[in-house]
Design a protein around this motif. Structure first.
Motif, PDB file in Angstrom:
ATOM      1  N   VAL A   1      -2.001  78.024  -6.881  1.00 41.00           N
ATOM      2  CA  VAL A   1      -0.669  77.883  -7.485  1.00 41.00           C
ATOM      3  C   VAL A   1       0.296  78.884  -6.858  1.00 41.00           C
ATOM      4  O   VAL A   1       1.462  78.569  -6.610  1.00 41.00           O
ATOM      5  CB  VAL A   1      -0.746  78.077  -9.011  1.00 41.00           C
ATOM      6  CG1 VAL A   1       0.637  77.938  -9.634  1.00 41.00           C
ATOM      7  CG2 VAL A   1      -1.703  77.059  -9.627  1.00 41.00           C
ATOM      8  N   ARG A   2      -0.194  80.070  -6.560  1.00 42.27           N
ATOM      9  CA  ARG A   2       0.631  81.105  -5.915  1.00 42.27           C
ATOM     10  C   ARG A   2       1.156  80.610  -4.562  1.00 42.27           C
ATOM     11  O   ARG A   2       2.264  80.960  -4.148  1.00 42.27           O
ATOM     12  CB  ARG A   2      -0.229  82.361  -5.732  1.00 42.27           C
ATOM     13  CG  ARG A   2       0.529  83.626  -5.394  1.00 42.27           C
ATOM     14  CD  ARG A   2      -0.455  84.718  -5.023  1.00 42.27           C
ATOM     15  NE  ARG A   2      -0.940  85.452  -6.164  1.00 42.27           N
ATOM     16  CZ  ARG A   2      -2.215  85.763  -6.395  1.00 42.27           C
ATOM     17  NH1 ARG A   2      -3.160  85.346  -5.563  1.00 42.27           N
ATOM     18  NH2 ARG A   2      -2.557  86.463  -7.442  1.00 42.27           N
TER      19      ARG A   2
ATOM     20  N   GLU B   1       6.793  77.056  -2.195  1.00 41.29           N
ATOM     21  CA  GLU B   1       7.125  75.867  -1.415  1.00 41.29           C
ATOM     22  C   GLU B   1       7.914  74.870  -2.259  1.00 41.29           C
ATOM     23  O   GLU B   1       8.889  74.262  -1.789  1.00 41.29           O
ATOM     24  CB  GLU B   1       5.851  75.209  -0.874  1.00 41.29           C
ATOM     25  CG  GLU B   1       5.059  76.066   0.088  1.00 41.29           C
ATOM     26  CD  GLU B   1       5.826  76.382   1.364  1.00 41.29           C
ATOM     27  OE1 GLU B   1       6.640  75.550   1.804  1.00 41.29           O
ATOM     28  OE2 GLU B   1       5.609  77.475   1.917  1.00 41.29           O
ATOM     29  N   LEU B   2       7.505  74.693  -3.503  1.00 47.30           N
ATOM     30  CA  LEU B   2       8.234  73.786  -4.385  1.00 47.30           C
ATOM     31  C   LEU B   2       9.622  74.342  -4.707  1.00 47.30           C
ATOM     32  O   LEU B   2      10.589  73.584  -4.840  1.00 47.30           O
ATOM     33  CB  LEU B   2       7.449  73.547  -5.670  1.00 47.30           C
ATOM     34  CG  LEU B   2       6.156  72.740  -5.501  1.00 47.30           C
ATOM     35  CD1 LEU B   2       5.378  72.691  -6.813  1.00 47.30           C
ATOM     36  CD2 LEU B   2       6.453  71.326  -5.017  1.00 47.30           C
ATOM     37  N   ALA B   3       9.725  75.660  -4.820  1.00 49.27           N
ATOM     38  CA  ALA B   3      11.037  76.280  -5.047  1.00 49.27           C
ATOM     39  C   ALA B   3      11.970  76.005  -3.880  1.00 49.27           C
ATOM     40  O   ALA B   3      13.159  75.693  -4.069  1.00 49.27           O
ATOM     41  CB  ALA B   3      10.870  77.789  -5.255  1.00 49.27           C
ATOM     42  N   ARG B   4      11.437  76.101  -2.672  1.00 46.25           N
ATOM     43  CA  ARG B   4      12.259  75.796  -1.496  1.00 46.25           C
ATOM     44  C   ARG B   4      12.638  74.319  -1.473  1.00 46.25           C
ATOM     45  O   ARG B   4      13.759  73.948  -1.110  1.00 46.25           O
ATOM     46  CB  ARG B   4      11.506  76.193  -0.217  1.00 46.25           C
ATOM     47  CG  ARG B   4      11.528  77.700   0.054  1.00 46.25           C
ATOM     48  CD  ARG B   4      10.936  78.029   1.407  1.00 46.25           C
ATOM     49  NE  ARG B   4       9.498  78.163   1.341  1.00 46.25           N
ATOM     50  CZ  ARG B   4       8.856  79.302   1.036  1.00 46.25           C
ATOM     51  NH1 ARG B   4       9.547  80.395   0.744  1.00 46.25           N
ATOM     52  NH2 ARG B   4       7.553  79.357   1.004  1.00 46.25           N
TER      53      ARG B   4
ATOM     54  N   GLU C   1       7.821  68.730   4.266  1.00 43.08           N
ATOM     55  CA  GLU C   1       6.811  69.751   4.580  1.00 43.08           C
ATOM     56  C   GLU C   1       6.480  70.581   3.349  1.00 43.08           C
ATOM     57  O   GLU C   1       5.310  70.861   3.065  1.00 43.08           O
ATOM     58  CB  GLU C   1       7.330  70.650   5.704  1.00 43.08           C
ATOM     59  CG  GLU C   1       6.314  71.648   6.212  1.00 43.08           C
ATOM     60  CD  GLU C   1       6.853  72.485   7.361  1.00 43.08           C
ATOM     61  OE1 GLU C   1       6.205  73.488   7.713  1.00 43.08           O
ATOM     62  OE2 GLU C   1       7.926  72.158   7.903  1.00 43.08           O
ATOM     63  N   CYS C   2       7.510  70.978   2.600  1.00 42.69           N
ATOM     64  CA  CYS C   2       7.285  71.781   1.391  1.00 42.69           C
ATOM     65  C   CYS C   2       6.491  70.998   0.346  1.00 42.69           C
ATOM     66  O   CYS C   2       5.544  71.526  -0.258  1.00 42.69           O
ATOM     67  CB  CYS C   2       8.620  72.218   0.792  1.00 42.69           C
ATOM     68  SG  CYS C   2       9.525  73.458   1.752  1.00 42.69           S
ATOM     69  N   VAL C   3       6.861  69.740   0.130  1.00 42.78           N
ATOM     70  CA  VAL C   3       6.195  68.928  -0.885  1.00 42.78           C
ATOM     71  C   VAL C   3       4.742  68.645  -0.498  1.00 42.78           C
ATOM     72  O   VAL C   3       3.846  68.612  -1.357  1.00 42.78           O
ATOM     73  CB  VAL C   3       6.959  67.605  -1.117  1.00 42.78           C
ATOM     74  CG1 VAL C   3       6.174  66.657  -2.012  1.00 42.78           C
ATOM     75  CG2 VAL C   3       8.332  67.894  -1.741  1.00 42.78           C
TER      76      VAL C   3
ATOM     77  N   VAL D   1       4.465  74.058 -13.078  1.00 42.42           N
ATOM     78  CA  VAL D   1       5.106  74.247 -11.778  1.00 42.42           C
ATOM     79  C   VAL D   1       6.127  73.126 -11.620  1.00 42.42           C
ATOM     80  O   VAL D   1       5.994  72.069 -12.249  1.00 42.42           O
ATOM     81  CB  VAL D   1       4.090  74.260 -10.609  1.00 42.42           C
ATOM     82  CG1 VAL D   1       3.040  75.346 -10.809  1.00 42.42           C
ATOM     83  CG2 VAL D   1       3.440  72.906 -10.411  1.00 42.42           C
ATOM     84  N   PRO D   2       7.158  73.305 -10.798  1.00 41.17           N
ATOM     85  CA  PRO D   2       8.297  72.381 -10.839  1.00 41.17           C
ATOM     86  C   PRO D   2       8.101  71.047 -10.123  1.00 41.17           C
ATOM     87  O   PRO D   2       9.065  70.466  -9.628  1.00 41.17           O
ATOM     88  CB  PRO D   2       9.412  73.198 -10.192  1.00 41.17           C
ATOM     89  CG  PRO D   2       8.703  74.094  -9.233  1.00 41.17           C
ATOM     90  CD  PRO D   2       7.420  74.463  -9.926  1.00 41.17           C
ATOM     91  N   LEU D   3       6.873  70.542 -10.105  1.00 40.96           N
ATOM     92  CA  LEU D   3       6.644  69.231  -9.498  1.00 40.96           C
ATOM     93  C   LEU D   3       7.387  68.146 -10.280  1.00 40.96           C
ATOM     94  O   LEU D   3       7.900  67.188  -9.697  1.00 40.96           O
ATOM     95  CB  LEU D   3       5.147  68.939  -9.464  1.00 40.96           C
ATOM     96  CG  LEU D   3       4.658  67.990  -8.378  1.00 40.96           C
ATOM     97  CD1 LEU D   3       4.987  68.517  -6.991  1.00 40.96           C
ATOM     98  CD2 LEU D   3       3.154  67.773  -8.500  1.00 40.96           C
TER      99      LEU D   3
END
Length: 363
Positions: free
Chosen positions: A143-144, A149-152, A179-181, A226-228
């Motif tokens: 998760v760390r 990556e999700l924040a970006r 790429e982040c997702v 997490v912001p998914l």
């Protein structure tokens, strides 16, 4: 507030700053937490929580990062007592005030969240652990890795959401977004390989139970927060999600970061990116070759992002079904409040949405 008010989990520097702090001087005491939990020593846990509580005056002098680190550490005792069927705020009545004050100071819920437990949890010898098991470390690290990556992706997605689908110069942003997702799918593959469903269901899941404070219920530090779900909302769910899924998202929102609660409020009632891009791509208004190319780039990137989300959730569903099968199941719902049936529905909706954009991407 001293030290600024912006919480930026995309910033390695910010996360490291919180992780390195020990404002309540609990580094040594928390090393014994897994032993207290293994012994189910609720008396020792309650005493440790009571002894760790900062005064109102002391909290008033904390910086934002110190408040986050303090909530992280107090939350480890809260989750531990809850796991052993002890109502922490009954066992330690004085705890309610500091939890509520730390929540107000950070503009977050008055308990620890997934961000406290992962992003702001120091790796290595100082890592705060309920069980001390290497598989717990592996889940925290997974998760760390995902959250920044999700924040970006959210910040890139916000820029894409505000841009005109016809406009040039978005190819790089779309590539970065995808790429982040995609990182979440890569990380989930490692979790499936290295974390047993028995460990999660029987050993770790009980630490993520709800707590009640001042008449309100707050969920534990679950990975579902997490912001998914915010990425889903932006891409397809704002106008393509089922009532059940959107209600589930509404329940998750209070447990996320202040800035993301604002994004959720903005995106909840707007047309999704999929709707906007397919309307332009398949609309009657003629596009110039250059405009058509830009729209096609966007729709193809949307398809890739949806594919990555579907792949991730497929792996998540495998683990969830194993963890919540009848012979292992301790709880009917996941630690974020969702069922395996809801997860199945989200996968089906995401696949259906990807099918919708196929003609637009190919045009």
């Amino acid at each position: 507030m001293h030290g600024g008010t912006h919480i930026d989990v995309a910033s390695e520097e910010f996360n490291a700053q919180v992780a390195q702090l020990d404002p309540l001087s609990l580094d040594v005491e928390l090393r014994d937490l897994h032993r207290m939990n293994a012994a189910a020593d609720v008396g020792a846990l309650a005493r440790a929580l009571g002894d760790a509580l900062p005064t109102q005056q002391r909290i008033a002098g904390f910086t934002l990062t110190e408040c986050l680190a303090a909530m992280r550490d107090l939350g480890m005792y809260l989750g531990s007592l809850t796991r052993h069927d002890v109502v922490a705020f009954d066992a330690v009545p004085d705890a309610a005030g500091p939890f509520e004050l730390l929540g107000r100071r950070t503009r977050m819920v008055p308990r620890d969240t997934v961000y406290h437990y992962t992003c702001w949890n120091p790796p290595g010898g100082r890592e705060r652990l309920y069980t001390g098991d290497p598989m717990e470390r592996g889940l925290i690290d997974a998760v760390r890795t995902c959250v920044p990556e999700l924040a970006r992706a959210i910040e890139i997605g916000r820029a894409l959401e505000e841009a005109d689908p016809h406009s040039a110069g978005q190819a790089g942003a779309w590539a970065s977004f995808v790429e982040c997702v995609t990182v979440v799918d890569t990380v989930m593959r490692a979790v499936l390989a290295n974390v047993s469903h028995e460990f999660f269901a029987r050993e770790l899941r009980p630490y993520f139970e709800d707590v009640c404070l001042a008449g309100r219920t707050y969920m534990g530090p679950a990975a579902a927060h997490v912001p998914l779900f915010l990425i889903d909302l932006l891409l397809w769910a704002s106008d393509g999600g089922s009532e059940e899924y959107l209600a589930f998202c509404d329940e998750l929102v209070p447990h996320t970061l202040p800035d993301w609660r604002e994004r959720y409020g903005e995106w909840r009632g707007r047309p999704s990116l999929v709707t906007r891009f397919t309307a332009v791509a398949l609309g009657e208004q003629p596009l110039s070759p250059e405009e058509a190319r830009h729209v096609q780039e966007g729709t193809r990137a949307l398809g890739e992002a949806l594919r990555a989300l579907t792949a991730f959730r497929g792996k998540h569903l495998v683990m969830a079904r194993r963890a919540y099968q009848e012979e292992l199941r301790v709880y009917a719902l996941g630690s974020g409040g969702g069922s395996t049936e809801l997860l199945d529905e989200i996968i089906a909706l995401t696949r259906r949405t990807r099918t919708r954009i196929g003609p637009a991407a190919a045009r």
